[in-house]
Design a protein around this motif. Structure first.
Motif, short mmCIF file in Angstrom:
data_model
loop_
_atom_site.label_atom_id
_atom_site.label_comp_id
_atom_site.label_asym_id
_atom_site.label_seq_id
_atom_site.Cartn_x
_atom_site.Cartn_y
_atom_site.Cartn_z
N VAL A 152 0.84 -1.20 0.00
CA VAL A 152 0.00 0.00 0.00
C VAL A 152 0.88 1.25 0.00
N ALA A 153 1.93 1.26 0.80
CA ALA A 153 2.81 2.42 0.87
C ALA A 153 3.45 2.70 -0.49
N ARG A 187 1.22 8.81 -4.90
CA ARG A 187 -0.03 9.51 -5.20
C ARG A 187 -0.28 10.63 -4.20
N LEU A 188 -0.05 10.37 -2.92
CA LEU A 188 -0.26 11.38 -1.89
C LEU A 188 0.72 12.54 -2.04
N THR A 189 1.99 12.24 -2.32
CA THR A 189 2.95 13.32 -2.47
C THR A 189 2.65 14.15 -3.71
N GLU A 190 2.22 13.52 -4.79
CA GLU A 190 1.85 14.29 -5.98
C GLU A 190 0.63 15.16 -5.72
#
Length: 121
Positions: A35-36, A42-45
């Motif tokens: 998952v990481a 995706r979260l950082t983008e």
């Protein structure tokens, strides 16, 4: 129509955050690693896109938070939240789980969906 679409989008985002929180708290190590690897980029983008939209202009104002009649000096609330959650929050020790306050989320969670994702990974 815009109100309905807005509510659908908000619900989808809250559900995704609930799922990620549940996975972070309950997934086994191999599932968590999987998952990481898929979610962190995706979260950082997403953070980068949000922060780029709130980058101050030549006068030091946030173009997204400023209105026609009232300018919002940088750092705006988005940049302050980013700092708090990504920088300062990472340095502060986390309280024991039983001492943490409950996250602010809608009352509906997706436990079954999280369980299905855990089984898939």
């Amino acid at each position: 129509m815009d109100e309905i679409l807005g509510q659908v989008l908000r619900n989808a985002v809250w559900e995704r955050l609930d799922l990620l929180t549940e996975l972070a708290n309950e997934a086994d190590a191999p599932s968590l690693l999987s998952v990481a690897r898929s979610e962190l980029p995706r979260l950082t983008e997403g953070w980068r896109a949000l922060l780029a939209a709130h980058e101050p202009d030549d006068k030091g104002n946030c173009p997204e938070c400023s209105g026609r009649w009232r300018q919002q000096k940088s750092p705006c609330s988005v940049w302050r939240a980013a700092y708090e959650h990504l920088v300062a929050g990472g340095l502060a020790p986390r309280p024991a789980r039983h001492l943490r306050s409950a996250p602010v989320t809608p009352p509906v969670t997706r436990s079954r969906r999280a369980a299905a994702v855990l089984r898939a990974h």
